[in-house]
Design an enzyme around this catalytic site. Structure first.
Site, PDB file in Angstrom:
ATOM      1  N   HIS A  35      41.189  48.748  28.762  1.00  0.00           N
ATOM      2  CA  HIS A  35      42.352  47.861  28.848  1.00  0.00           C
ATOM      3  C   HIS A  35      41.878  46.470  29.243  1.00  0.00           C
ATOM      4  CE1 HIS A  35      43.954  51.927  29.295  1.00  0.00           C
ATOM      5  NE2 HIS A  35      45.043  51.466  28.742  1.00  0.00           N
ATOM      6  N   HIS A  75      44.474  50.981  35.208  1.00  0.00           N
ATOM      7  CA  HIS A  75      43.932  50.849  33.856  1.00  0.00           C
ATOM      8  C   HIS A  75      43.107  49.565  33.723  1.00  0.00           C
ATOM      9  CE1 HIS A  75      47.971  49.097  34.036  1.00  0.00           C
ATOM     10  NE2 HIS A  75      47.496  48.166  33.256  1.00  0.00           N
ATOM     11  N   GLY A 124      45.407  54.818  38.397  1.00  0.00           N
ATOM     12  CA  GLY A 124      45.573  55.064  36.967  1.00  0.00           C
ATOM     13  C   GLY A 124      46.982  55.610  36.757  1.00  0.00           C
ATOM     14  N   PRO A 125      47.294  56.739  37.415  1.00  0.00           N
ATOM     15  CA  PRO A 125      48.694  57.169  37.423  1.00  0.00           C
ATOM     16  C   PRO A 125      49.500  56.089  38.170  1.00  0.00           C
ATOM     17  CG  PRO A 125      47.222  58.974  38.012  1.00  0.00           C
ATOM     18  CD  PRO A 125      46.398  57.712  38.045  1.00  0.00           C
ATOM     19  N   LEU A 126      50.403  55.443  37.496  1.00  0.00           N
ATOM     20  CA  LEU A 126      50.985  54.218  38.043  1.00  0.00           C
ATOM     21  C   LEU A 126      51.871  54.466  39.259  1.00  0.00           C
ATOM     22  CD1 LEU A 126      51.533  52.368  34.677  1.00  0.00           C
ATOM     23  CD2 LEU A 126      49.773  51.966  36.385  1.00  0.00           C
ATOM     24  N   ASP A 162      53.653  45.823  36.239  1.00  0.00           N
ATOM     25  CA  ASP A 162      55.038  46.195  35.962  1.00  0.00           C
ATOM     26  C   ASP A 162      55.214  47.699  35.961  1.00  0.00           C
ATOM     27  OD1 ASP A 162      56.362  43.599  35.415  1.00  0.00           O
ATOM     28  OD2 ASP A 162      54.826  43.460  33.877  1.00  0.00           O
ATOM     29  N   HIS A 265      47.363  44.363  26.011  1.00  0.00           N
ATOM     30  CA  HIS A 265      47.264  45.351  27.090  1.00  0.00           C
ATOM     31  C   HIS A 265      46.083  46.294  26.862  1.00  0.00           C
ATOM     32  CE1 HIS A 265      48.785  48.312  30.052  1.00  0.00           C
ATOM     33  NE2 HIS A 265      48.298  49.187  29.199  1.00  0.00           N
ATOM     34  N   SER A 387      63.414  71.402  60.309  1.00  0.00           N
ATOM     35  CA  SER A 387      63.200  72.539  59.409  1.00  0.00           C
ATOM     36  C   SER A 387      61.723  72.789  59.138  1.00  0.00           C
ATOM     37  CB  SER A 387      63.896  72.294  58.068  1.00  0.00           C
ATOM     38  OG  SER A 387      65.291  72.166  58.252  1.00  0.00           O
ATOM     39  N   GLU A 414      59.533  62.442  49.367  1.00  0.00           N
ATOM     40  CA  GLU A 414      58.398  63.362  49.350  1.00  0.00           C
ATOM     41  C   GLU A 414      57.201  62.748  48.642  1.00  0.00           C
ATOM     42  OE1 GLU A 414      61.399  63.985  48.025  1.00  0.00           O
ATOM     43  OE2 GLU A 414      62.336  65.277  49.525  1.00  0.00           O
ATOM     44  N   HIS A 464      59.879  76.990  53.941  1.00  0.00           N
ATOM     45  CA  HIS A 464      60.941  77.571  53.119  1.00  0.00           C
ATOM     46  C   HIS A 464      60.330  77.965  51.771  1.00  0.00           C
ATOM     47  CE1 HIS A 464      62.981  75.492  56.327  1.00  0.00           C
ATOM     48  NE2 HIS A 464      64.169  75.923  55.948  1.00  0.00           N
ATOM     49  N   HIS A 476      66.321  75.288  45.604  1.00  0.00           N
ATOM     50  CA  HIS A 476      65.474  75.114  46.789  1.00  0.00           C
ATOM     51  C   HIS A 476      64.459  76.240  46.955  1.00  0.00           C
ATOM     52  CE1 HIS A 476      68.392  72.054  47.587  1.00  0.00           C
ATOM     53  NE2 HIS A 476      67.928  71.776  48.778  1.00  0.00           N
TER      54      HIS A 476
END
Lengths: 673, 673
Positions: A35, A75, A124-126, A162, A265, A387, A414, A464, A476
């Site tokens: 990239h 990237h 890499g995972p945005l 972005d 890009h 919990s 989470e 749980h 759940h």
């Protein structure tokens, strides 16, 4: 853009920034992949940051008090590889740049923290980097509170694109940073208005400035190609009492034919266009060629922090020996010596006649032992503290007015929690753990996977953990989540059967330096099944004989967590009918797989029929133990789930889904024929 | 709060809203479980919405042109159960209310769309409902553009809590709704400042009004207990040309001793406090008792829409027969009759001598056949259109200026895309599919699981499905993601080997009405392996004999997707050495499991050694087929991944990780001894 004007206005800056652009173009052309646009667009910001602000010593990339630089838009990896190479990082040689994206290179497609020094986190995972950064900045605050400003006092800088800002997890990160007034977190937004599919506004018209401001950020808008503006913005951001976002208006693939387009890009490999871009830059050098004066200027930047570093070492040496030891121990992810004896004593004290206790409650008991002797733990929960039983007595809550607080109310986030915990672990000096319902592994997944890939010991406290949670119902109730974590490489999934195994699981999770742990804990009460052999950590073997068969061994029941109780009762029923039955408790499949074959065969000898019992799907790694890796080892069956759960009291659900003593006995008899 | 003032100011309203609060208290006391505070806090908003605005006919809860009501804060399930019961929904009888959260009840812990009519979507995992709602509102726009305002013209209302707004996916939803100017989407924010761990501000201080406004929303702030203000706000919202967020300041657990506290969030079961709350409401009725006049007032609300409904039926009848048929067919998730023949013709035309083609490219070819004959498909990608090959030639892009556009640029929002696609499917009339890289299953997971639980046929187009993607490296290379989806109940995971199987997978995904599909597609080119028997959909059987052994059958190779090519070459090599080898292609394990035993045994007879080949972890359901369900069926081995991948060209990675013809041949010979 008038490149000529840029060049003549700031020639020294320009040649340094252009070195990044040229290396980017050359490496991507050689790899025919990568990239190009982002490093070319953000070269000016990065140059000013490294030249004027970033506290680092290229010869000592793991100096604990360095500023952290996180490339969330991973990237654009050639940006960080260029910076590391130019400033003199020993890992990223010119050879590595030339081998960009090739087998065995440290210059992987996306920056991987475990391949080269100077890469703080794997991106890499945005959205991950900006969320890790929140944890980095929290870790800095906590450590500064513990060790003082003379030893810990650094910034966390992030470059986000972005894509990072569109990913939902960024909102979790932004909200956390704003709430906790993480003023030493400074995010550069590469505002280039381009994504892969087109201009940003085909999918989003969010006013990012207003959005960040709404969560309590200091926001500055600048021209991302103006060195003076960049410098001034960073100076202002450093003095803010809020986290800062610097919106940098940039041109993706600056100076290339593909500037300001989606094509820019990706991989810009056309040879003529490449040469034209270099010519527009006034860069008359061959591929991978950096003129000596430019390299030397960059190397001066790389050594700029050496003096600071030396002074820091002196200040660090003034800490008490105990403090130094604690600091270094925590950074090395070494557990304190007394942990083992404390856990042993705790296990010994566990009464086999105690009332039934949920393993989540056992976990809290363990934390009450562990947290006072491990000052580096930082706990928390995604709004389920009561919990998840994640808060021990003495932690204090992390807040701007209490930076020594070791417990974080992460809110209903989470994913952000998991990513920020990863950031804490990567920062160093902190061993983070955090809780949610096990089913919400789903929300935390992208960060849980990265913990495993990055080889960091983040601990995920997942309570749980089955239909045993009862009335909350199938939304759940995890059924496939043990399978999900077990299928993930480098992840320890612990499903302890009682208080003793819970303590052992924690001990293992707290002593590893490179493997994340998932603690799968019950909502419902369980009896103590491990009434003997409490000294040794048997969970470390992954599985062990909990109860031997009386008489001839015809069956082996293998169970985990809450289902070990069922196995023990089934054994009793079977033996009443003369069927000798061994019970194997298997709290951690991964650790059992790591034992030598002779041990595994002693625990699971060929011959007797085998029945696995777990209130989850069989796909969770069971067949290897039931059938043997190459098959033909045993006739086997499984008692568990093969559908989603339902809403009802827990005991009724166990009946409804056939996870019972009766079903286990029947299965064994059926297999025996 | 001065309840007396509220009551006397609007007595009719008060008694209706109190009926909700009383039923909530009684049902949760009986179940000794549940969440009381939210229904008690939002009863006024819900009452005004249902009484004055919501277009619905309680006797016909699936009337296609009803307004949709989505309880995103699903833990407050007693709100929707109360509303459904009071307005006369046939599923939610008083008996069901009394059996709240009990085995077999339609009143599950969290609202489940498949248990009772009137429940538009399954909620509980926070942030999902508001994200589904974006899909509902988009579906309405698309259908309105197709069928006209006389047939499709309704609003989507959402109640969301602080938890929904803290979850990152909500930002993805907010951004999408703002960009697409979904003016018929109206979200009520239950602004009660309470979460489980404490007040909201322990974890978040985001100014939600500014945040929504930043993404282009119309925002209104009101007292959530003032019926006139609620009514006026809804009226204003309905006339806005933007999506609306109505910030409702409310008191959680209004009127109870636990009002305005975290305790109020949970199950309020104390009998004295329960009675005290009812007394404070002026509600002097026994448990589950609704006075006739109040019930009757609610039933009038339930029948208020009957006339509208009748008028709509007349307008609908004025559509052409073709249009009516198309509308009804799409709502029933029935594929058009010509789909089967079109797919058959496409397969027949597939040349076995075509150049290698990635299955993602095959998929695009199929979409070019399918989309013109299935007007209900809506495609999209999370900013990877060119990589996912999800856009067929004739779709048009969905935008405010082109509501007939059938392709959505979702932006970098895998989770929001998946949740909104679910919303489209739930709305009815739309069959959504959307693409991303398979590794980002992680981001989309919470919504993918809910698609399976909700029994809707969302199609997830997951390309770049292994190390075969090459240089992008381990952050982008799925190894455990086939396992994740296969471990999830009610999910079809297709991993087609070539163009023919890709077409068959699509045919199955597009004809089911209740199972989501994951299409696992390659980046890299593959040969056509299915050169015969192209008429029948063999993928429907899950696995089949692709190539029979020559001579005595000593080995069976079972492979999926890109590894079928390796199996075919290994067969050739083995047979050259006299080892008769069958190749089984297994594009869908779930469908193979659904075949009768005799078929499964014909495909996988006991005896020959078996080797599975898949560039992913063995935990992905393999052992069942390799070893047999009860074991002892065959000696078996597996060629695949047992670690994360790496960054390098794809062919080098296959060598590096030992997924090769040579390794397969060696494994077979080793097993044969």
């Amino acid at each position: 853009m008038d490149l000529n004007a840029l060049r003549t206005a700031n020639p020294d800056h320009w040649s340094k920034a252009t070195a990044i652009r040229a290396l980017t173009l050359d490496a991507i052309a050689a790899a025919n992949s990568g990239h190009s646009g982002m490093p070319m667009g953000m070269a000016d910001v990065a140059t000013v940051l490294f030249e004027k602000h970033l506290k680092f010593d290229a010869s000592a990339p793991s100096w604990p008090d360095r500023d952290r630089f996180i490339l969330s838009a991973g990237h654009g990896s050639m940006l960080i590889y260029s910076l590391l190479h130019l400033t003199g990082n020993a890992d990223i040689t010119l050879e590595e740049i030339k081998n960009f994206r090739q087998s065995g290179a440290k210059t992987a497609g996306h920056p991987e923290n475990f391949l080269a020094s100077g890469i703080e986190t794997t991106t890499g995972p945005l959205g991950q980097g900006i969320s890790n950064a929140v944890g980095f900045a929290m870790a800095e605050e906590i450590q500064r509170a513990l060790y003082g400003k003379r030893v810990v006092d650094h910034y966390t800088y992030v470059i986000a694109g972005d894509g990072c800002l569109m990913e939902g997890v960024s909102q979790e990160a932004i909200g956390l940073a704003g709430r906790h007034e993480l003023s030493k977190l400074i995010v550069f937004w590469d505002n280039n208005n381009i994504t892969i599919d087109g201009t940003v506004d085909i999918a989003d018209r969010t006013d990012q400035v207003r959005r960040f401001a709404a969560s309590g950020w200091n926001v500055i808008e600048i021209d991302g190609h103006d060195p003076k503006a960049i410098d001034a913005a960073i100076t202002q951001a450093k003095s803010s009492n809020k986290p800062s976002m610097i919106a940098c208006k940039t041109h993706i693939a600056l100076g290339h034919a593909a500037q300001d387009t989606s094509k820019g890009h990706g991989a810009l490999t056309n040879p003529e266009q490449l040469l034209a871009a270099k010519e527009a830059y006034g860069w008359n050098h061959g591929p991978f060629e950096i003129p000596a004066d430019v390299k030397s200027a960059w190397e001066s930047i790389g050594s700029r922090g050496a003096e600071d570093h030396a002074a820091w070492k002196e200040r660090f040496a003034q800490l008490s020996e105990r403090k130094q030891g604690e600091f270094n121990r925590a950074y090395a992810f070494e557990a304190p010596k007394k942990l083992a004896s404390a856990i042993r004593a705790f296990k010994k004290d566990t009464s086999e006649t105690q009332p039934k206790l949920a393993t989540r409650a056992s976990s809290e008991k363990v934390l009450n032992v562990v947290n006072p002797i491990m000052t580096e733990t930082v706990g928390g929960s995604a709004d389920l503290t009561g919990s998840n039983n994640t808060k021990s007595a003495d932690m204090g809550v992390f807040l701007p007015e209490n930076r020594k607080g070791r417990y974080v109310h992460w809110g209903i986030r989470e994913h952000g929690m998991a990513a920020a915990m990863n950031g804490m672990a990567l920062h160093g000096g902190i061993r983070p753990y955090g809780g949610t319902f096990m089913c919400f592994t789903d929300y935390a997944r992208p960060a849980m996977r990265l913990a495993a890939l990055m080889k960091i010991p983040t601990v995920f406290v997942m309570t749980h953990d089955s239909i045993g949670l009862g009335e909350d119902g199938p939304t759940h109730q995890p059924v496939e989540h043990l399978a999900i974590s077990r299928a993930t490489p480098n992840t320890w999934v612990f499903r302890p059967a009682d208080t003793v195994e819970t303590a052992e699981a924690w001990e293992l999770a707290l002593t590893t330096s490179e493997t994340p742990s998932v603690l799968s804990l019950t909502r419902q009460g369980l009896p103590t099944v491990r009434t003997e052999h409490k000294t040794k950590n048997l969970t470390a073997q992954g599985a062990y004989v909990l109860a031997e068969a009386t008489g001839k061994r015809q069956a082996i029941l293998i169970a985990t967590g809450s289902e070990v109780e069922i196995a023990m009762q089934a054994k009793e029923a079977l033996e009443a009918e003369g069927i000798g039955t061994r019970v194997v408790s298997m709290p951690c499949m991964e650790l059992f797989a790591a034992q030598d074959e002779s041990y595994r065969k002693r625990v699971l000898p060929a011959g007797p029929v085998r029945v696995g019992i777990e209130a989850a799907v069989r796909e969770g790694g069971w067949d290897r133990w039931l059938l043997g890796e190459r098959g033909r080892e045993a006739k086997a069956g499984f008692i568990g789930m093969n559908s989603f759960g339902a809403s009802a009291p827990a005991n009724e659900l166990y009946e409804k889904f056939g996870i019972t003593v009766e079903a286990t006995v029947a299965k064994v008899k059926d297999l025996l024929g």
